[in-house]
Write an enzyme that holds these catalytic residues in place. Structure first.
Site, short mmCIF file in Angstrom:
data_model
loop_
_atom_site.label_atom_id
_atom_site.label_comp_id
_atom_site.label_asym_id
_atom_site.label_seq_id
_atom_site.Cartn_x
_atom_site.Cartn_y
_atom_site.Cartn_z
N CYS B 97 0.84 -1.20 0.00
CA CYS B 97 0.00 0.00 0.00
C CYS B 97 0.88 1.25 0.00
O CYS B 97 1.56 1.52 -0.97
CB CYS B 97 -0.97 -0.05 1.19
SG CYS B 97 -2.30 1.15 1.04
N HIS B 232 -3.66 -5.47 0.76
CA HIS B 232 -3.02 -5.79 2.04
C HIS B 232 -3.09 -7.29 2.33
O HIS B 232 -4.00 -7.72 3.05
CB HIS B 232 -3.73 -5.05 3.18
CG HIS B 232 -3.46 -3.58 3.23
ND1 HIS B 232 -2.41 -3.05 3.93
CD2 HIS B 232 -4.10 -2.54 2.65
CE1 HIS B 232 -2.41 -1.73 3.80
NE2 HIS B 232 -3.43 -1.39 3.02
N GLU B 234 -1.34 -8.88 4.40
CA GLU B 234 -1.18 -9.10 5.85
C GLU B 234 -2.51 -8.98 6.58
O GLU B 234 -2.68 -9.53 7.66
CB GLU B 234 -0.14 -8.11 6.43
CG GLU B 234 -0.63 -6.71 6.78
CD GLU B 234 -0.87 -5.80 5.58
OE1 GLU B 234 -0.75 -6.28 4.43
OE2 GLU B 234 -1.21 -4.61 5.78
#
Lengths: 1005, 273
Positions: B97, B232, B234
């Protein structure tokens, strides 16, 4: 001082996949809000660089800092608009917007930071100011340039220049700021008449009443005080302006909650009761919580700190705080709301020895976004308030890296007078620090140094606390408005959490209302004294007088106490993070709040008088039951039509456009999000977090708010708020044995006066709300661990006065054993549907009653408002239901609130993109209207898979549970009353009704 | 050969996904440390102490002069030697990002075999004009040299950005990127068969959430060691973070599909460093 000003402008390149999105957004918004079609809007961002660096030097590096060479055209020392290659056609209208002098310019700050990376020798005092220019082509003839400019800026904080076709393009420059000379503290003579005392209070925006002014007068007549003052070189028999301002801040309604602390003579004309209440807060909030605290071991800190703290497990504790920022948001929706959210984040950072904010909640109350009626002077249209507040909270939350996990937007005409902006934050901290100290306890010692950390002090934010304790008028001061700076704050948060973990902090609090006078003043109670040197405080601009430095509420500041031995380590950390930390005071044990400015003492107040000297208000309360025209629904109504109309009501409709712009997933912990279901657009009830990475242990966050019930009974309103918050949490499978609440009251002024002839009634509403709050919280075992009140939510006076409906927001956070074992509201294939709880004939002040009254289909909204006569019974069924969720038997649950069963089941079909067939017949006396649209409390619709039915029924045995029907394979919702089909609706029709009305984007592209 | 690779996760100045990014590397078998940017800038720490570098998401410097630009500048001017040494040592870098935006603006992406710190592409405002948080479906180029995406066909994870539209000055630049298989991951229509979703034609909003040309979600450098993406992964480290996790019976497995990207880098470091 630099004096060479260089202009740099950038504008998006166009063509081959490039476009001007900022301009396009303005174009779409004008179409969406005002139905104005403009051919094209382009944008130019400008920088005015005041430094010792020449235009040639800047020009050679312009693409290294100001412009992105791939997507932007840049120019130095000229206007883009004069470049015929970029702007071949003359513009119809050009509007250039810059900040007024002294207003926070975040892009300018960031630009300066980047500029100094390239030009470290730019000169001390270099500054950069930014502006934006909108270039309009193809503007309809009836659009006035003045009007257009007003839509694009807020005159309170920004200035706009514009040009019409044929005129020279605007060229914005720095506004020369006249330097202000420091004026030394003055002495205020209080040996004057009562009238004169009140004039001092009113003209000085002190917001103190006569008794309070007289108490201060008496203080300065005390011979002992006079002697003490002579010794420190202060005027003996009169306060300095520093002292008077400091007392006004500390004693403000905002800081001292004088109405909640008041003695009340309460008369109930309905029952004939007459009673005395010595502080609503102590009686109905503090006492029950302290009694509950004796029964459990997880209430670590209640009431006295910036937020309440609970033990979440052996390693971690959690805290939560919610606040309102109503008055600033009315004047500048964007800046007011942003400072609201970043302000409450600081309350968390200032809890114990510092907690880390991990989740935000936002609840807003606005006027209807499609309002077509008159607007009082100085008030914005509700749609503009909505856009501004939303943008402020979005930027404040997103840039701080804190997910917004739960919230609501409520609409009512009366919030045009004062929007309510509730911002809440949850924080986490280790139970113990490495040095063994418990992190929820502050432990400063005399001799500790007090640092001001973060931003600097300026004219912005003077008189916020006293201003919020007054009603909004056309003359409200612009200095009460500020814009937040999330990045300065984020750097400060990073730094403070490192300092905490290194054991460097002995005490910490935020600088909010009342500025340093409140923050240091409050902390000084721990050691019984402090000495502040205002001469050390770093300023945004020179010339602030002593009292202004002391009370300014300039944002992004924390006050931190550090042991002398840790000073070097603390300052090193601040340096690493590029955070300004300045030693401004010392803790003492002299019993005095002692303020010097350089060598000279400018204030000395006994700590005890400062904090406990304010006299108790004596108030009158009288309850007379309001008489309202009852809601009598017409016959011959198609309930299917009503369903689609109800789904598009702003109070019920999807808020997806708005909520999706909040980051709700940063930190990678959000296990139940604001959106659920097949297309990820169904409503989430409560937020569910798994804050420790790799662990499934959870935390539930929910809210309840039901202001319109106050039209009938504010007591019922309060009970409904608590029940709704609890019910939402139950839907996630919360552990009901560890749940804590926050009460946030927003009331119209409840003190009877010439301006408020109905003050006794409004106070009686407050009494009833508090009594119900206590009753339900005790029954559900939900201690209120923190709260706030905002008591002057009125606009104007006389016939034009607008008072908000008395509003309680109840926020809740609670423990959850395992986030995998939870539910969402979307229906899943093959489920059987059950109603937990009972539908009663409770349609008073319901959403359907307001809808039909507004449309002229019903006379009134009166009738039975939802009540909670037997909360113990609700709690028992809630507990049984949470057990079934925690064991994985139930994967679908949704609470019934606005719009009752009909709206709840429709929302569940929307989430599941499926149909359902249910029968609303069941126990109790309610008719079709009550069963479909009534908003009886305690109800949850539950979906259970076939293989889990028997086990579910056996676990729910003995609780109020009614079989309703089944999820169906098709896409039609059919609702039956016995053999009669009363609603039939296609899921796609429901989706478009529900998602259409608050979209307001003007299209995706 | 390193058993437990050390990961530097940058933080400071408005980076805000540092904690979860550090956590997923730990869960993937590495040891992560959040290191303030200024520690590298002032020389107290050196990138050479680490095997993997992560530039997490956030709003560095408020993104005021364009996303990632000011942090990109700090790295470009103050960490140039350390970054060059890191890349030439064959160590993986990921930017997620805002971190992706930073890597693009430092010039490390799409980059050259040897970094020259020239910016060649950009990430600009979403066509919608709005910041949004929504889940997307990603597919990966199976022939990409990217070491981070090996063996992954499709995953779902959230995007959370306002400036994610990938642009390059000319079509030929994009053609070259594509021919080199540097377009490691793209937004795809979830209704397509896994492995069949990638297309050059820009998909409609919200499938392609920002209007990115050729649906580009992430790219790598020619070596495949430096990888950046807007979504994202994660935030999809756990099964219970998927928005549909309640639509089936409780999944006892905790780790989710986003983990594979981080495991790949850890395994690469274990095998090669």
């Amino acid at each position: 001082m630099p004096s060479n000003i260089v202009r740099v402008e950038t504008t998006p390149k166009l063509g081959e996949g490039m476009r001007d999105v900022r301009g396009d957004s303005v174009k779409r918004q004008l179409a969406a809000d005002h139905n104005i079609k403009i051919e094209s809007v382009r944008s130019i961002v400008g920088f005015l660089i005041d430094s010792e660096i020449s235009a040639e030097q800047i020009s050679s590096r312009v693409d290294d800092v100001f412009a992105d060479p791939i997507i932007e055209e840049s120019t130095t020392d000229s206007l883009h608009l004069e470049n015929q290659d970029l702007f071949p056609e003359p513009a119809d209208i050009v509007v250039t917007i810059g900040f007024k002098a002294g207003v926070t310019d975040n892009p300018g700050k960031a630009a300066l930071d980047g500029f100094l990376t390239l030009f470290p020798d730019a000169g001390e005092g270099s500054r950069i100011s930014t502006y934006i220019t909108y270039v309009f082509h193809g503007v309809p003839n009836d659009v006035e340039v003045e009007w257009l400019s007003k839509q694009l800026h807020n005159g309170l904080i920004e200035r706009a220049l514009f040009s019409k076709s044929g005129e020279d393009y605007p060229r914005i420059e720095y506004v020369p700021v006249t330097p202000i000379d420091y004026s030394p503290p003055s002495t205020i003579d209080l040996e004057v008449s009562d009238d004169e005392l009140m004039r001092l209070s009113e003209e000085g925006l002190l917001a103190l009443n006569l008794e309070e002014m007289q108490t201060i007068q008496a203080h300065y007549r005390d011979p002992k005080i006079r002697q003490d003052r002579a010794e420190v070189g202060l005027p003996e028999n009169a306060p300095t302006d520093v002292e008077l301002e400091c007392l006004a801040q500390t004693w403000s309604e905002h800081c001292k909650h004088k109405i909640f602390a008041a003695h009340i003579n309460h008369i109930d004309k309905e029952t004939g009761e007459e009673s005395q209440i010595d502080s609503l807060f102590k009686t109905h909030i503090m006492k029950p919580t302290l009694e509950m605290k004796d029964e459990v071991d997880w209430l670590l800190s209640v009431f006295h700190d910036n937020s309440g703290v609970i033990a979440w497990d052996d390693e971690w504790s959690m805290c939560m705080k919610a606040e309102t920022h109503n008055s600033p948001s009315a004047l500048d929706p964007y800046g007011g709301a942003m400072t609201g959210i970043v302000g409450v984040n600081r309350d968390i950072l200032g809890t114990g020895l510092g907690a880390r904010p991990i989740a935000n909640t936002d609840v807003f109350c606005f006027g209807p976004p499609d309002w077509e009626g008159d607007l009082p002077d100085n008030l914005f249209h509700p749609s503009r308030v909505l856009r501004g507040v939303h943008a402020g909270v979005r930027v404040g939350g997103n840039e701080s890296g804190i997910p917004t996990v739960n919230g609501a937007i409520v609409f009512d005409d009366r919030y045009i007078g004062k929007p309510l902006v509730y911002c809440g934050t949850i924080g986490i901290m280790p139970r113990k620090l490495a040095d063994g100290r418990e992190s929820h306890e502050k432990n400063p010692q005399p001799g500790d140094r007090v640092y001001m950390v973060g931003g600097r002090v300026g004219y912005d934010g003077i008189h916020g606390a006293t201003f919020s304790s007054l009603e909004l008028t056309e003359e409200s001061p612009s200095s009460a408005v500020q814009i937040g700076d999330p990045i300065t704050q984020k750097k400060m948060v990073d730094m403070i959490l490192e300092a905490r973990d290194a054991g460097l902090i002995t005490c910490i609090t935020d600088n909010g209302a009342g500025g340093l006078s409140s923050s240091i003043g409050e902390m000084a109670e721990y050691t019984n004294g402090c000495k502040i040197d205002l001469g050390k405080v770093p300023l945004k601009q020179e010339g602030l007088s002593s009292w202004e430095i002391l009370v300014s509420e300039s944002q992004e500041r924390m006050t931190v106490a550090v042991r002398e031995s840790d000073v070097a380590a603390f300052e090193k950390l601040a340096n690493l993070h590029e955070v300004e930390a300045t030693w401004v005071a010392d803790f003492t044990n002299t019993g005095q709040f002692h303020v010097v400015h350089g060598e000279k003492t400018v204030a000395s107040l006994p700590i005890e008088f400062l904090h406990d000297g304010v006299p108790q208000l004596q108030l009158e309360s009288e309850w007379i039951k309001p008489t309202l025209t009852p809601f009598t629904p017409p016959s011959n109504v198609q309930h299917s039509d009503l369903l689609l109309r109800m789904l598009s009501r702003p109070n019920i409709a999807s808020k997806e456009t708005w909520v999706r712009q909040y980051d709700h997933e940063v930190i990678a912990q959000t296990a139940v999000k604001p959106f659920v279901g097949v297309a990820r657009d169904g409503p989430g009830d409560a937020g569910l977090l798994a804050p420790i990475h790799g662990s499934t242990k959870g935390l539930v966050v929910s809210n309840g708010i039901s202001p319109r019930y106050s039209d009938i009974d504010a007591g019922a309103m309060a009970a409904a708020a608590v029940d709704e918050a609890v019910r939402n949490a139950v839907c996630t499978g919360v552990d009901l044995s560890k749940v804590a609440g926050l009460d946030n009251f927003c009331w119209p002024d409840p003190i009877e006066s010439k301006k408020t002839p109905d003050g006794k009634f409004k106070l009686a509403q407050l009494v009833r709300a508090n009594r119900e709050l206590e009753r339900i919280c005790r029954a559900y075992f939900v201690p209120c661990i923190s709260g706030k009140d905002s008591m002057k939510n009125d606009y104007g006076s006389g016939e034009n006065k607008i008072s908000i409906p008395p509003t309680l927001l109840f926020s809740l956070f609670g423990d959850h054993p395992d986030v995998r074992y939870t539910t969402t509201s979307d229906l899943k294939p093959g489920e059987s549907l059950y109603l937990v709880g009972e539908s009663k004939q409770e349609l008073g002040a319901s959403e359907i009653s307001f809808m039909m009254k507004e449309a002229g289909e019903a006379e009134g909204i009166g009738g039975e408002v939802p009540q909670l006569p037997n909360p113990e019974k609700n709690l028992a069924s809630y507990k049984a239901l949470t057990k079934t969720i925690q064991s994985g038997l139930v994967r679908t649950a949704h609470d019934c609130s606005e719009g009752g069963v009909a709206v709840a089941i429709a929302e569940m079909c929307i989430g599941g993109r499926c149909g359902a067939a249910i029968d609303i017949d069941g126990p109790g006396e309610a008719d079709i209207w009550g069963r479909l649209w009534g908003e009886s409390l305690g109800r949850i619709i539950v979906g259970v898979k076939q293989e889990n039915r028997l086990e579910f029924l056996s676990q729910m045995k003995g609780h109020s549970l009614t079989y309703m029907g089944e999820v169906t394979d098709g896409n039609t919702l059919s609702i039956w009353d016995g053999d009669d089909l009363i609603i039939e609706s296609n899921v796609e029709d429901m989706v478009s009704a529900w998602k259409g009305s608050l979209d307001m984007t003007g299209g995706d592209q | 050969m390193v058993d437990t690779p050390k990961v530097a996760v940058l933080f400071g100045f408005g980076i805000n996904c540092d904690r979860e990014t550090a956590a997923v590397f730990d869960l993937a078998g590495a040891t992560s440390e959040r290191v303030h940017v200024n520690h590298f800038v002032n020389g107290e720490r050196d990138l050479s102490e680490f095997h993997i570098l992560a530039v997490p998401g956030g709003f560095s410097f408020g993104d005021h002069l364009g996303s990632g630009r000011l942090l990109g500048n700090r790295m470009r001017f103050a960490m140039r030697e350390q970054l060059t040494a890191f890349v030439s040592a064959g160590k993986p870098i990921i930017g997620i990002c805002n971190g992706f935006q930073v890597l693009v603006k430092t010039g490390l992406l799409p980059g050259k075999e040897v970094p020259d710190f020239e910016q060649r592409a950009s990430l600009t405002l979403n066509n919608s004009g709005r910041y949004e948080d929504r889940w997307v479906t990603l597919e990966f180029d199976p022939e990409s040299p990217c070491i981070w995406t090996k063996g992954i066909t499709r995953i779902e994870c959230p995007v959370r950005h306002g400036e994610g539209r990938f642009v390059m000055p000319s079509t030929t630049d994009l053609d070259e990127l594509q021919a080199n298989h540097q377009i490691a991951t793209r937004y795809v229509d979830p209704s397509t068969e896994p492995g069949q979703g990638i297309t050059d034609e820009t998909l409609p909003f919200p499938i392609c959430p920002n209007g990115s040309i050729r649906n580009i979600a992430g790219i790598c450098d020619p070596t495949g060691l430096v990888f950046g993406l807007m979504p994202h992964p994660e935030a999809a480290y756990a099964t219970f973070l998927h928005p549909h996790h309640t639509r089936s019976d409780v999944n006892e497995e905790i780790l989710g599909e986003g983990m594979q990207i981080f495991r790949n880098a850890v395994e690469y470091a274990q095998a090669n460093l």
